[in-house]
Design a protein around this motif. Structure first.
Motif, mmCIF file in Angstrom:
data_model
loop_
_atom_site.group_PDB
_atom_site.id
_atom_site.type_symbol
_atom_site.label_atom_id
_atom_site.label_comp_id
_atom_site.label_asym_id
_atom_site.label_seq_id
_atom_site.Cartn_x
_atom_site.Cartn_y
_atom_site.Cartn_z
ATOM 1 N N SER A 17 0.812 -1.285 0.053
ATOM 2 C CA SER A 17 0.122 0.159 -0.020
ATOM 3 C C SER A 17 0.843 1.371 0.098
ATOM 4 C CB SER A 17 -0.830 -0.033 1.206
ATOM 5 O OG SER A 17 -1.803 0.956 1.177
ATOM 6 N N LYS B 186 -5.319 0.564 -0.170
ATOM 7 C CA LYS B 186 -5.292 -0.596 0.066
ATOM 8 C C LYS B 186 -5.175 -0.887 1.653
ATOM 9 C CE LYS B 186 -4.016 -2.298 -4.305
ATOM 10 N NZ LYS B 186 -3.112 -3.234 -5.274
ATOM 11 N N GLN C 196 -5.435 -4.659 3.143
ATOM 12 C CA GLN C 196 -6.315 -5.361 2.227
ATOM 13 C C GLN C 196 -5.761 -6.601 1.999
ATOM 14 O OE1 GLN C 196 -7.339 -4.799 -2.242
ATOM 15 N NE2 GLN C 196 -8.464 -3.420 -1.049
ATOM 16 N N TYR C 197 -4.340 -6.827 1.849
ATOM 17 C CA TYR C 197 -3.677 -8.029 1.514
ATOM 18 C C TYR C 197 -3.456 -8.666 2.541
ATOM 19 C CZ TYR C 197 -1.886 -7.200 -3.377
ATOM 20 O OH TYR C 197 -1.567 -7.083 -4.720
ATOM 21 N N TRP D 141 -5.773 -8.965 5.378
ATOM 22 C CA TRP D 141 -6.960 -9.472 5.609
ATOM 23 C C TRP D 141 -7.354 -10.633 4.794
ATOM 24 C CZ3 TRP D 141 -9.689 -4.230 7.157
ATOM 25 C CH2 TRP D 141 -9.082 -3.900 8.341
ATOM 26 N N LYS D 142 -6.771 -10.379 3.539
ATOM 27 C CA LYS D 142 -7.564 -11.352 2.405
ATOM 28 C C LYS D 142 -6.680 -12.644 2.621
ATOM 29 C CE LYS D 142 -7.848 -11.705 -2.630
ATOM 30 N NZ LYS D 142 -7.432 -11.286 -3.909
ATOM 31 N N ASP E 14 -7.858 1.304 10.889
ATOM 32 C CA ASP E 14 -7.703 -0.134 10.472
ATOM 33 C C ASP E 14 -6.801 -0.988 11.420
ATOM 34 O OD1 ASP E 14 -9.615 0.499 8.263
ATOM 35 O OD2 ASP E 14 -8.204 -0.159 6.729
#
Length: 390
Positions: A161, A202, A205-206, A208-209, A235
């Motif tokens: 990010s 992002k 994002q990576y 959590w995915k 976050d």
């Protein structure tokens, strides 16, 4: 030589009360309520602890020990860390990383600096890699670096990010995390992935995915710079509630603190108020990283250097200004980091642990003395051991 620290209030980091600590061969031989030693026993060095507190040596898990920066061209490359800077900051264990420039800074020079610091008197480790994915390793793979090189305990700092990252795919990130985890399991090391989070949209994002779509546990990833903006910090709170680690960066210039940046000491209080367990919260300094300075109009006016002294400064501020107990605040730079990185003889004051100890004045928490592996490195605020070329 046997060293005895007498009648000192001990924070292990949990408060143990007034104790006497005996140190033999760089280890804590015991923690006693009181002890009497025959005068004709052996040579004993005594340190008087009246009016003082004793804390575990601090662990800084993110320092550009061989220098960092360089993002404003070659002239903005920051210098290597000096041993005395670490000692003065109470840091007895340091983890080195490269950062943005994985070309002119490489793993061989990082590892050499870590060996130098160890020879000079403190404990040192490193992460393999830099911002970019795929990771540039010393040997042929992440697994080989972690399994076969004792000082390499994980991967990092890889950038997500952030406009300076290598813009990796999610599949590349998964592969990296998987390799680090397996290497950690096989070597008995942490095998963590230390992730630099930038200002990009992002954010987590990576990570959590990855947690949702793989079997890799949440605590295999350690995101840092989580307090660089209030948006990222929100976050980070959610990540902490999920059971993940939250690493707050302490280096900042109080005179140029950005409006939306969350000061680490304040961030600790906010995380605890939101219900994040203290064991999931860590501080690291980003020492020797470049530190941009802006005026009130958000105009760039120059560069500073991240300071390792900020690590304990933020712990001290959390206690004196934000109402956090010393026990809780200390965990962010001692036991929590030791547990995360599987540094089993670090981070606590207990029998058999490494004699990495900090002596501070009870009245204002100012550091007065430092012992690293039982060796007195600072006494009454005077540095006793310096680097080879200092």
């Amino acid at each position: 030589m046997v060293t005895v620290i007498k009648d000192i209030e001990v924070y292990s980091p949990e408060y143990l009360g007034k104790k006497t600590i005996v140190i033999v061969d760089g280890k804590i031989e015991g923690v006693y309520d009181s002890i009497s030693i025959p005068e004709d026993f052996i040579s004993i060095r005594e340190i008087e602890g009246d009016g003082m507190i004793l804390m575990p040596g601090f662990i800084d898990a993110h320092v550009h020990i061989s220098g960092g920066g360089g993002e404003g061209s070659f002239k903005t490359r920051t210098p290597e860390i000096k041993l005395s800077e670490l000692i003065e900051a109470g840091i007895t264990t340091v983890v080195g990383c490269i950062g943005t420039d994985g070309i002119c800074r490489d793993m061989k020079s990082l590892l050499a600096k870590a060996y130098a610091l160890e020879e000079e008197g403190i404990t040192s480790y490193v992460y393999t890699g830099s911002y970019e994915i795929p990771v540039r390793t010393i040997m042929s793979s992440i697994k080989e670096d972690i399994m076969l090189i004792p000082k390499i305990i994980g991967v990092g700092e890889v950038a997500l990010s952030d406009h300076r990252s290598s813009q990796p795919t999610f599949e590349q990130f998964i592969s990296l995390a998987a390799d680090a985890r397996v290497a950690g399991l096989l070597s008995g090391k942490a095998g963590i992935v230390h992730v630099h989070l930038g200002d990009g949209p992002k954010k987590f994002q990576y990570m959590w995915k990855l947690i949702e779509n793989t079997e890799i546990p949440i605590n295999q990833i350690v995101p840092t710079h989580c307090n660089r903006s209030i948006h990222l910090f929100k976050d980070a709170i959610e990540h902490g509630k999920k059971g993940g680690y939250v690493d707050l960066t302490t280096s900042s210039d109080p005179d140029f603190l950005e409006e939306d940046e969350v000061k680490a000491s304040r961030g600790l209080k906010m995380l605890l108020e939101e219900g994040v367990k203290v064991e999931n919260i860590m501080f690291s300094s980003d020492g020797q990283g470049s530190l941009p300075k802006f005026n009130k109009n958000r105009e760039f006016i120059g560069l500073g250097i991240g300071s390792v002294s900020s690590l304990y400064r933020e712990v001290r501020d959390a206690v004196l200004n934000d109402g956090i107990s010393l026990e809780m605040a200390l965990k962010t730079i001692t036991s929590n980091v030791a547990d995360c990185l599987k540094l089993n003889d670090k981070g606590r004051i207990a029998k058999g642990k490494s004699a990495d100890l900090i002596i501070a004045r009870k009245e204002d928490l100012t550091i007065e003395g430092v012992l690293s592996k039982g060796v007195e490195c600072m006494r009454k605020n005077k540095i006793l051991i310096k680097g080879t070329f200092e």
